[in-house]
Design a protein around this motif. Sequence first.
Motif, mmCIF file in Angstrom:
data_model
loop_
_atom_site.group_PDB
_atom_site.id
_atom_site.type_symbol
_atom_site.label_atom_id
_atom_site.label_comp_id
_atom_site.label_asym_id
_atom_site.label_seq_id
_atom_site.Cartn_x
_atom_site.Cartn_y
_atom_site.Cartn_z
ATOM 1 N N GLY A 76 0.794 -1.224 0.000
ATOM 2 C CA GLY A 76 0.000 0.000 0.000
ATOM 3 C C GLY A 76 0.822 1.267 0.000
ATOM 4 O O GLY A 76 0.322 2.337 -0.285
ATOM 5 N N ARG A 77 2.086 1.171 0.393
ATOM 6 C CA ARG A 77 3.035 2.281 0.370
ATOM 7 C C ARG A 77 2.781 3.345 1.428
ATOM 8 O O ARG A 77 3.304 4.453 1.352
ATOM 9 C CB ARG A 77 3.126 2.923 -1.016
ATOM 10 C CG ARG A 77 3.388 1.944 -2.156
ATOM 11 C CD ARG A 77 4.687 1.202 -2.100
ATOM 12 N NE ARG A 77 5.822 2.110 -2.137
ATOM 13 C CZ ARG A 77 7.006 1.838 -1.610
ATOM 14 N NH1 ARG A 77 7.225 0.700 -1.024
ATOM 15 N NH2 ARG A 77 7.985 2.721 -1.671
ATOM 16 N N GLY A 78 1.978 3.053 2.461
ATOM 17 C CA GLY A 78 1.770 3.991 3.557
ATOM 18 C C GLY A 78 3.036 4.203 4.360
ATOM 19 O O GLY A 78 3.969 3.398 4.324
ATOM 20 N N LEU A 79 3.076 5.302 5.112
ATOM 21 C CA LEU A 79 4.249 5.652 5.910
ATOM 22 C C LEU A 79 4.159 5.014 7.288
ATOM 23 O O LEU A 79 3.204 5.243 8.031
ATOM 24 C CB LEU A 79 4.349 7.167 6.033
ATOM 25 C CG LEU A 79 4.728 7.871 4.732
ATOM 26 C CD1 LEU A 79 4.466 9.365 4.841
ATOM 27 C CD2 LEU A 79 6.179 7.605 4.393
ATOM 28 N N VAL A 80 5.171 4.225 7.641
ATOM 29 C CA VAL A 80 5.227 3.529 8.928
ATOM 30 C C VAL A 80 6.503 3.970 9.634
ATOM 31 O O VAL A 80 7.600 3.838 9.081
ATOM 32 C CB VAL A 80 5.224 1.998 8.735
ATOM 33 C CG1 VAL A 80 5.334 1.282 10.073
ATOM 34 C CG2 VAL A 80 3.960 1.556 7.994
ATOM 35 N N SER A 81 6.358 4.491 10.844
ATOM 36 C CA SER A 81 7.526 4.898 11.616
ATOM 37 C C SER A 81 8.484 3.721 11.778
ATOM 38 O O SER A 81 8.058 2.566 11.899
ATOM 39 C CB SER A 81 7.079 5.385 12.997
ATOM 40 O OG SER A 81 8.176 5.449 13.888
ATOM 41 N N LEU A 82 9.774 4.022 11.821
ATOM 42 C CA LEU A 82 10.767 2.973 12.063
ATOM 43 C C LEU A 82 10.584 2.354 13.444
ATOM 44 O O LEU A 82 11.058 1.253 13.702
ATOM 45 C CB LEU A 82 12.179 3.533 11.928
ATOM 46 C CG LEU A 82 12.570 4.053 10.543
ATOM 47 C CD1 LEU A 82 14.002 4.551 10.560
ATOM 48 C CD2 LEU A 82 12.383 2.988 9.489
ATOM 49 N N ILE A 134 -1.675 -0.643 4.016
ATOM 50 C CA ILE A 134 -1.617 0.730 4.520
ATOM 51 C C ILE A 134 -1.539 1.644 3.310
ATOM 52 O O ILE A 134 -0.526 1.688 2.604
ATOM 53 C CB ILE A 134 -0.423 0.928 5.472
ATOM 54 C CG1 ILE A 134 -0.521 -0.071 6.634
ATOM 55 C CG2 ILE A 134 -0.369 2.371 5.981
ATOM 56 C CD1 ILE A 134 0.692 -0.129 7.519
ATOM 57 N N GLU A 135 -2.626 2.370 3.047
ATOM 58 C CA GLU A 135 -2.739 3.222 1.866
ATOM 59 C C GLU A 135 -1.623 4.270 1.860
ATOM 60 O O GLU A 135 -1.145 4.686 2.912
ATOM 61 C CB GLU A 135 -4.122 3.889 1.881
ATOM 62 C CG GLU A 135 -4.718 4.126 0.524
ATOM 63 C CD GLU A 135 -4.102 5.308 -0.216
ATOM 64 O OE1 GLU A 135 -3.585 6.244 0.393
ATOM 65 O OE2 GLU A 135 -4.162 5.268 -1.455
ATOM 66 N N SER A 136 -1.216 4.711 0.713
ATOM 67 C CA SER A 136 -0.028 5.548 0.548
ATOM 68 C C SER A 136 -0.059 6.876 1.308
ATOM 69 O O SER A 136 0.986 7.422 1.634
ATOM 70 C CB SER A 136 0.252 5.809 -0.930
ATOM 71 O OG SER A 136 -0.780 6.572 -1.502
ATOM 72 N N ALA A 186 -4.970 -6.294 8.498
ATOM 73 C CA ALA A 186 -5.677 -5.041 8.784
ATOM 74 C C ALA A 186 -5.630 -4.176 7.533
ATOM 75 O O ALA A 186 -4.749 -4.329 6.677
ATOM 76 C CB ALA A 186 -5.039 -4.330 9.969
ATOM 77 N N TRP A 187 -6.572 -3.252 7.411
ATOM 78 C CA TRP A 187 -6.651 -2.363 6.246
ATOM 79 C C TRP A 187 -6.754 -0.941 6.758
ATOM 80 O O TRP A 187 -7.685 -0.625 7.519
ATOM 81 C CB TRP A 187 -7.876 -2.732 5.422
ATOM 82 C CG TRP A 187 -7.876 -2.207 4.025
ATOM 83 C CD1 TRP A 187 -7.460 -2.870 2.910
ATOM 84 C CD2 TRP A 187 -8.337 -0.931 3.570
ATOM 85 N NE1 TRP A 187 -7.626 -2.080 1.802
ATOM 86 C CE2 TRP A 187 -8.167 -0.885 2.177
ATOM 87 C CE3 TRP A 187 -8.867 0.182 4.211
ATOM 88 C CZ2 TRP A 187 -8.503 0.225 1.417
ATOM 89 C CZ3 TRP A 187 -9.204 1.284 3.459
ATOM 90 C CH2 TRP A 187 -9.030 1.303 2.074
ATOM 91 N N ILE A 188 -5.807 -0.074 6.365
ATOM 92 C CA ILE A 188 -5.778 1.325 6.802
ATOM 93 C C ILE A 188 -6.006 2.197 5.571
ATOM 94 O O ILE A 188 -5.227 2.178 4.627
ATOM 95 C CB ILE A 188 -4.426 1.692 7.455
ATOM 96 C CG1 ILE A 188 -4.001 0.676 8.509
ATOM 97 C CG2 ILE A 188 -4.477 3.120 8.003
ATOM 98 C CD1 ILE A 188 -4.896 0.566 9.701
ATOM 99 N N GLY A 189 -7.083 2.984 5.594
ATOM 100 C CA GLY A 189 -7.487 3.774 4.436
ATOM 101 C C GLY A 189 -6.717 5.061 4.234
ATOM 102 O O GLY A 189 -5.948 5.519 5.087
#
Length: 128
Positions: free
Chosen positions: A24-30, A40-42, A56-59
Motif C-alpha cells: 500500500g506504500r503507507g508511511l510507517v515509523s521505524l 496501509i494506503e499511501s 488489517a486495512w488502513i485507508g
Amino acid sequence: MKRVFEEFEDESGTVTRYRRHDNGRGLVSLKATAHATAFIESSAYVEPGAEVAANAWIGAGSWIDAGAFVGAGAFIGSNVHIGEGAHIGRGAKVGSYSKVAPLVHVGDGVRVDRDTRVEARDGVAKAA
C-alpha cells in the motif's frame, strides 16, 4: 535494493523517520510495527510505538497515533484518526472520517459508523 526513508519534523523539532510499507506504500515509523499482510494506503501514517496486525486495512489519509494497536483483520476507513494508545479489536470496522480518542478500546468485531467521534467515558468507549 536501497531502503529509502522519509523524515518529518513536528513543531517541537522532533524528527520522525518513516519507511514505505510494501503493501500500500503507507508511511510507517521505524519505531512502529506493521505486519506484511496489512494494507496501509499511501497517504496513511503509522506513528512510533503503534502496531498494525495481520490483514488489517488502513485507508487513505488515516493516522494511527503513537502506541495505538489495530487488530488482525480490522478495517480503518479513510481520514480516520486512531488516538494515542487506542486499541482497535480484531475484525473491528471504523468508518471514514471518524475519530477514536486516546486510550479508547474498541472491541473485537465492533462497527463504528462513519463520521463518528468515539470518546472514553467512565472507562467505556461510547459514540459522541
